[in-house]
Design an enzyme around this catalytic site. Structure first.
Site, PDB file in Angstrom:
ATOM      1  N   ASN A   9       0.858  -1.195   0.000  1.00  0.00           N
ATOM      2  CA  ASN A   9       0.000   0.000   0.000  1.00  0.00           C
ATOM      3  C   ASN A   9       0.892   1.241   0.000  1.00  0.00           C
ATOM      4  O   ASN A   9       1.474   1.590   1.018  1.00  0.00           O
ATOM      5  CB  ASN A   9      -0.899  -0.038   1.247  1.00  0.00           C
ATOM      6  CG  ASN A   9      -1.776   1.203   1.353  1.00  0.00           C
ATOM      7  OD1 ASN A   9      -1.866   2.005   0.423  1.00  0.00           O
ATOM      8  ND2 ASN A   9      -2.436   1.351   2.505  1.00  0.00           N
ATOM      9  N   LYS A  11       0.012   4.295  -0.252  1.00  0.00           N
ATOM     10  CA  LYS A  11      -0.617   5.491   0.345  1.00  0.00           C
ATOM     11  C   LYS A  11      -0.346   6.709  -0.540  1.00  0.00           C
ATOM     12  O   LYS A  11      -0.319   6.576  -1.767  1.00  0.00           O
ATOM     13  CB  LYS A  11      -0.111   5.695   1.784  1.00  0.00           C
ATOM     14  CG  LYS A  11      -0.237   4.404   2.598  1.00  0.00           C
ATOM     15  CD  LYS A  11      -0.083   4.599   4.069  1.00  0.00           C
ATOM     16  CE  LYS A  11      -0.232   3.256   4.765  1.00  0.00           C
ATOM     17  NZ  LYS A  11      -0.315   3.344   6.194  1.00  0.00           N
ATOM     18  N   HIS A  93      -9.940   1.522   4.632  1.00  0.00           N
ATOM     19  CA  HIS A  93      -8.667   1.669   5.350  1.00  0.00           C
ATOM     20  C   HIS A  93      -8.853   2.592   6.556  1.00  0.00           C
ATOM     21  O   HIS A  93      -9.610   3.570   6.494  1.00  0.00           O
ATOM     22  CB  HIS A  93      -7.592   2.222   4.409  1.00  0.00           C
ATOM     23  CG  HIS A  93      -6.228   2.110   4.990  1.00  0.00           C
ATOM     24  ND1 HIS A  93      -5.756   3.014   5.915  1.00  0.00           N
ATOM     25  CD2 HIS A  93      -5.255   1.183   4.818  1.00  0.00           C
ATOM     26  CE1 HIS A  93      -4.533   2.631   6.281  1.00  0.00           C
ATOM     27  NE2 HIS A  93      -4.206   1.535   5.628  1.00  0.00           N
ATOM     28  N   GLU A  95      -7.107   4.868   7.740  1.00  0.00           N
ATOM     29  CA  GLU A  95      -6.805   6.293   7.496  1.00  0.00           C
ATOM     30  C   GLU A  95      -7.996   6.987   6.854  1.00  0.00           C
ATOM     31  O   GLU A  95      -8.233   8.172   7.098  1.00  0.00           O
ATOM     32  CB  GLU A  95      -5.532   6.413   6.637  1.00  0.00           C
ATOM     33  CG  GLU A  95      -4.298   6.100   7.471  1.00  0.00           C
ATOM     34  CD  GLU A  95      -3.131   5.494   6.703  1.00  0.00           C
ATOM     35  OE1 GLU A  95      -3.127   5.553   5.460  1.00  0.00           O
ATOM     36  OE2 GLU A  95      -2.225   4.955   7.359  1.00  0.00           O
ATOM     37  N   SER A 207       2.589  -2.438  10.277  1.00  0.00           N
ATOM     38  CA  SER A 207       4.025  -2.545  10.574  1.00  0.00           C
ATOM     39  C   SER A 207       4.631  -3.888  10.157  1.00  0.00           C
ATOM     40  O   SER A 207       5.490  -4.428  10.865  1.00  0.00           O
ATOM     41  CB  SER A 207       4.296  -2.241  12.053  1.00  0.00           C
ATOM     42  OG  SER A 207       3.939  -0.897  12.338  1.00  0.00           O
TER      43      SER A 207
HETATM   44  P1  PGA Z   1       2.301   0.146   7.658  1.00  0.00           P
HETATM   45  O1  PGA Z   1       0.896   0.405   6.916  1.00  0.00           O
HETATM   46  O2  PGA Z   1       2.846  -1.151   7.089  1.00  0.00           O
HETATM   47  O3  PGA Z   1       3.152   1.318   7.289  1.00  0.00           O
HETATM   48  O4  PGA Z   1       2.020   0.029   9.100  1.00  0.00           O
HETATM   49  C1  PGA Z   1      -0.012  -0.627   6.663  1.00  0.00           C
HETATM   50  C2  PGA Z   1      -1.276  -0.051   6.077  1.00  0.00           C
HETATM   51  O5  PGA Z   1      -1.691   1.038   6.482  1.00  0.00           O
HETATM   52  O6  PGA Z   1      -1.916  -0.661   5.205  1.00  0.00           O
END
Ligand code: PGA
Length: 244
Positions: A9, A11, A93, A95, A207
């Site tokens: 992803n 983003k 998601h 976010e 993460s």
């Molecule tokens: P991250 O993001 O691996 O940076 O924690 C995962 C995600 O938001 O899909």
């Protein structure tokens, strides 16, 4: 064993130049990989990436959509527009839930709109830090699952991949332990069987790194992963893909 599903992803990172550089370096690294590989890129990059990925084993996802088919909705993108370039779309998601106030009802409309256009959906859900501390994780993910998938047929469930993404693990460097992920995935699969009589793939996000991916991916009910930060680097993402 079924192939694992790994979706990077991106983003709101990378412009066209960055994306082309990434793909040229990344493609040969994962050419023989056993996983299903997807890159969830910003809308602006989907056309150029699609051209770069002709005949490759890497598929594309959008990171969002609007649920109307078309109309006077300035700034929005429909499932039909995405379908020109991508096979998948991420919906729900955390976010988007946090910054754009998306709730389960809106997410449900988006999932239905995507499925209507034959897009496959990566449906994200997961509890917050406070919810985990209050020991209400199962209640929260049950509600997100049931409301997000309300009115969806069991036939269509196979076009949905669920991403369990505990909010406290996203971008924090504090991943869920393999056991924590497995426990929730197992619970979600049981719930899916109760509601639909069948289940679907569930991937883990939050993460994920090239160091911890193998231990998470080896859990029996973890069907793949959704790395964010680690997907921005070709070598790190390739390592995750080859880690099992
Ligand atoms: P991250 O993001 O691996 O940076 O924690 C995962 C995600 O938001 O899909």
């Amino acid at each position: 064993m079924r192939k694992k599903f790994i979706c990077g992803n991106w983003k709101m990172y990378k412009n066209q130049n960055d994306a082309i550089k990434f793909i040229k370096k990344f493609k040969p690294l994962v050419k023989k990989a056993r996983a299903e590989i997807v890159i969830a890129a910003p809308f602006t990059l989907l056309p150029v990436l699609e051209k770069q990925l002709i005949k490759s084993n890497i598929k594309l996802a959008a990171q969002n959509l609007f649920y109307e088919k078309e109309g006077a909705f300035t700034g929005e993108i429909s499932a039909r527009m995405i379908k020109d370039f991508a096979d998948y779309v991420i919906v729900g998601h955390s976010e988007r839930r946090k910054y754009f106030h998306e709730d389960n009802e809106l997410i449900n409309k988006k999932i239905k709109a995507a499925l209507d256009e034959k897009l496959k959906v990566i449906f994200c859900l997961g509890e917050s830090f406070d919810e985990r501390n209050l020991a209400v994780t199962f209640d929260v993910v049950h509600k997100q699952l049931a409301e997000g998938l309300d009115g969806i047929s069991s036939e269509n469930l196979k076009n949905i991949i669920i991403a369990y993404e505990p909010v406290w693990a996203i971008g924090t460097g504090r991943n869920a332990t393999p056991a924590q992920a497995e426990e929730v995935h197992f619970f979600l699969k049981q719930e899916l069987k109760k509601i639909f009589g069948t289940d679907t793939r569930i991937i883990y996000g939050g993460s994920v790194t090239s160091e911890n991916a193998a231990s998470i991916l080896k859990m029996p009910n973890v069907d793949g992963c959704l790395p964010g930060g680690s997907s921005l680097d070709t070598v790190k993402l390739a390592k995750i893909i080859k880690s099992f």
